[in-house]
Design a protein around this motif. Structure first.
Motif, PDB file in Angstrom:
ATOM      1  N   GLY A 173       0.807  -1.206   0.000  1.00  0.00           N
ATOM      2  CA  GLY A 173       0.000   0.000   0.000  1.00  0.00           C
ATOM      3  C   GLY A 173       0.841   1.257   0.000  1.00  0.00           C
ATOM      4  O   GLY A 173       2.069   1.213   0.110  1.00  0.00           O
ATOM      5  N   ALA A 174       0.177   2.381  -0.145  1.00  0.00           N
ATOM      6  CA  ALA A 174       0.823   3.695  -0.142  1.00  0.00           C
ATOM      7  C   ALA A 174      -0.062   4.665   0.619  1.00  0.00           C
ATOM      8  O   ALA A 174      -1.290   4.526   0.649  1.00  0.00           O
ATOM      9  N   ARG A 175       0.562   5.648   1.242  1.00  0.00           N
ATOM     10  CA  ARG A 175      -0.158   6.663   2.004  1.00  0.00           C
ATOM     11  C   ARG A 175      -0.201   7.969   1.218  1.00  0.00           C
ATOM     12  O   ARG A 175       0.783   8.349   0.590  1.00  0.00           O
ATOM     13  N   LEU A 176      -1.335   8.651   1.299  1.00  0.00           N
ATOM     14  CA  LEU A 176      -1.458   9.960   0.671  1.00  0.00           C
ATOM     15  C   LEU A 176      -0.949  11.065   1.590  1.00  0.00           C
ATOM     16  O   LEU A 176      -0.584  12.135   1.133  1.00  0.00           O
ATOM     17  N   ARG A 177      -0.958  10.814   2.887  1.00  0.00           N
ATOM     18  CA  ARG A 177      -0.389  11.741   3.865  1.00  0.00           C
ATOM     19  C   ARG A 177       0.174  10.920   5.016  1.00  0.00           C
ATOM     20  O   ARG A 177      -0.257   9.799   5.273  1.00  0.00           O
ATOM     21  N   LYS A 182      -3.205   3.665   4.992  1.00  0.00           N
ATOM     22  CA  LYS A 182      -2.513   3.109   3.834  1.00  0.00           C
ATOM     23  C   LYS A 182      -3.566   2.523   2.895  1.00  0.00           C
ATOM     24  O   LYS A 182      -4.566   1.942   3.341  1.00  0.00           O
ATOM     25  N   TRP A 183      -3.304   2.665   1.586  1.00  0.00           N
ATOM     26  CA  TRP A 183      -4.268   2.182   0.581  1.00  0.00           C
ATOM     27  C   TRP A 183      -3.548   1.265  -0.402  1.00  0.00           C
ATOM     28  O   TRP A 183      -2.457   1.589  -0.869  1.00  0.00           O
ATOM     29  N   ASP A 303       4.197  -0.018 -10.152  1.00  0.00           N
ATOM     30  CA  ASP A 303       4.221   0.233  -8.721  1.00  0.00           C
ATOM     31  C   ASP A 303       3.324   1.416  -8.400  1.00  0.00           C
ATOM     32  O   ASP A 303       2.884   2.155  -9.290  1.00  0.00           O
ATOM     33  N   PHE A 304       3.025   1.593  -7.121  1.00  0.00           N
ATOM     34  CA  PHE A 304       2.204   2.725  -6.700  1.00  0.00           C
ATOM     35  C   PHE A 304       2.862   4.039  -7.133  1.00  0.00           C
ATOM     36  O   PHE A 304       4.043   4.260  -6.882  1.00  0.00           O
ATOM     37  N   THR A 358      -2.197   5.187  -5.466  1.00  0.00           N
ATOM     38  CA  THR A 358      -2.551   4.071  -4.592  1.00  0.00           C
ATOM     39  C   THR A 358      -2.948   2.815  -5.368  1.00  0.00           C
ATOM     40  O   THR A 358      -3.470   1.870  -4.772  1.00  0.00           O
ATOM     41  N   VAL A 359      -2.720   2.810  -6.678  1.00  0.00           N
ATOM     42  CA  VAL A 359      -3.159   1.683  -7.509  1.00  0.00           C
ATOM     43  C   VAL A 359      -1.979   1.103  -8.279  1.00  0.00           C
ATOM     44  O   VAL A 359      -1.181   1.841  -8.862  1.00  0.00           O
ATOM     45  N   ARG A 360      -1.878  -0.226  -8.280  1.00  0.00           N
ATOM     46  CA  ARG A 360      -0.917  -0.925  -9.130  1.00  0.00           C
ATOM     47  C   ARG A 360      -1.677  -1.507 -10.317  1.00  0.00           C
ATOM     48  O   ARG A 360      -2.698  -2.202 -10.137  1.00  0.00           O
ATOM     49  N   GLU A 361      -1.184  -1.209 -11.498  1.00  0.00           N
ATOM     50  CA  GLU A 361      -1.849  -1.641 -12.728  1.00  0.00           C
ATOM     51  C   GLU A 361      -1.112  -2.843 -13.316  1.00  0.00           C
ATOM     52  O   GLU A 361       0.081  -2.770 -13.588  1.00  0.00           O
ATOM     53  N   ARG A 362      -1.851  -3.939 -13.515  1.00  0.00           N
ATOM     54  CA  ARG A 362      -1.269  -5.176 -14.049  1.00  0.00           C
ATOM     55  C   ARG A 362      -1.770  -5.379 -15.475  1.00  0.00           C
ATOM     56  O   ARG A 362      -2.985  -5.416 -15.711  1.00  0.00           O
TER      57      ARG A 362
END
Length: 369
Positions: A173-177, A182-183, A303-304, A358-362
């Motif tokens: 996940g990744a955080r926007l702040r 975490k998303w 990756d994010f 916050t999105v990983r594209e496959r």
């Protein structure tokens, strides 16, 4: 209306009754008092801020800006606040549903919980409201720390999960702040692509069909294999075997044809259908096959944050390329002009991807030779 003198004791004097009637405002306010009955059921707009304050719903106004909706939904929400039902109701205001996953009791931070959302977020602006209502709807001791859909990799716990299916650090996940949740979201785009003559010619492996089942010899360094290693379509298998070795990359382009970036493939295998195989595509499973295959599976996973701010309108493959900068041989994401391609692009396919933080594209291609 009841006379004021009737509210006094029988021992009251005439002066007391006269004074009571003189200061009684009921005759003047009786109409207004009567009209207040039921006004909360259909309040005028000017009453709404006061009712929101009275019911203690002010903390919800950032998430339900329509005060009529807030009064209708908020009161019902307060009655179940601190339970999973409150989370369900609050997420419904935002158009989402989710399952609640609480941390295992064996963990030191057992009060954390996650939301398994029903889908990838519609817009990045939805995430802060989800974070807000999730924390407001649960007990004070509970802390919402992560939401996910489509991509969910957990941290490695020794003796509890497989190393190949976990991360050594924390959950994906990744955080926007820094102080936010975490998303972790993921989307998959699968393309079953039959290689065209143009694709195969670009790769330099095209073999003209002879019509009699024979395969003409080409000026290519063929692998040292016996003819019985090939199946029914030796021509397709030979063309696949002749593809030059090298690292495959997915190339993303915007609507104007400009390169957004290149992502290194995480899977690049000749494959055959195998019910026990590790790869899945279109409801079937596949396994790697050094020989006897006439299909290649290529998969790339961004990756994010890669490509953030851009929208891809097409994706293609480059089957043999390396980073142009020799100091970055292991780079996973490259920008325009940073890839040294040994072969031209193939399998150009339209799609619509708005890259996010916050999105990983496959993207997966099953190339049929």
């Amino acid at each position: 209306m009841t006379a004021a003198e009737h509210l006094l004791p029988t021992s009251s004097t005439a002066f007391e009754r006269a004074l009571s009637e003189a200061i009684d405002v009921t005759p003047r306010l009786d109409g207004a008092i009567t009209s207040l009955s039921g006004i909360k059921f259909t309040p005028p707009p000017s009453f709404l801020p006061f009712l929101v304050y009275e019911y203690g719903l002010g903390e919800l106004t950032p998430y339900v800006p329509n005060l009529y909706d807030l009064l209708r939904e908020g009161v019902a929400w307060t009655r179940v606040r601190g339970t999973p039902a409150a989370v369900d109701r609050a997420l419904g205001w935002l158009g989402y549903t989710a399952g609640i996953e609480e941390a295992a009791v064996r963990r030191s931070r057992w009060n954390l919980f996650q939301l398994a959302l029903d889908r990838v977020r519609d817009d990045e602006d939805d995430l802060d409201p989800i974070d807000g209502v999730a924390n407001l709807s649960t007990p004070l001791r509970s802390v919402f720390w992560r939401g996910f859909a489509g991509y969910d990799i957990r941290p490695l716990e020794y003796s509890r999960n497989r190393w190949s299916e976990a991360r050594w650090s924390s959950s994906s996940g990744a955080r926007l702040r820094a102080d936010g949740a975490k998303w972790s979201f993921g989307r998959t785009y699968s393309f079953d692509h039959a290689m065209t003559e143009a694709d195969l010619t670009a790769l330099g492996v095209w073999i003209e069909p002879t019509g009699d089942g024979e395969v003409p010899w080409l000026d290519i360094e063929w692998p040292d294999l016996a003819w019985d290693a090939f199946g029914g379509d030796a021509r397709s298998e030979l063309m696949l075997l002749a593809v030059p070795a090298g690292t495959a990359w997915a190339c993303f382009r915007d609507s104007g044809g400009t390169v957004i970036g290149y992502r290194r493939a995480k899977v690049q295998q000749r494959v055959v259908v195998d019910p026990t195989g590790p790869y899945q595509f279109g409801g079937l499973r596949f396994a790697a096959a050094p020989t006897g295959a006439d299909m290649m599976l290529v998969e790339a996973l961004t990756d994010f944050g890669e490509g953030y701010g851009s929208t891809a309108a097409a994706v293609s493959l480059i089957l043999a390329a390396e980073p142009a900068d020799p100091a970055r041989p292991g780079a996973l994401w490259l920008g325009p002009g940073e890839l040294d391609a040994g072969l031209p692009e193939i399998a150009l396919t339209p799609l619509d991807i708005e890259f996010g933080r916050t999105v990983r594209e496959r993207v997966r291609f099953l190339l049929r030779f």
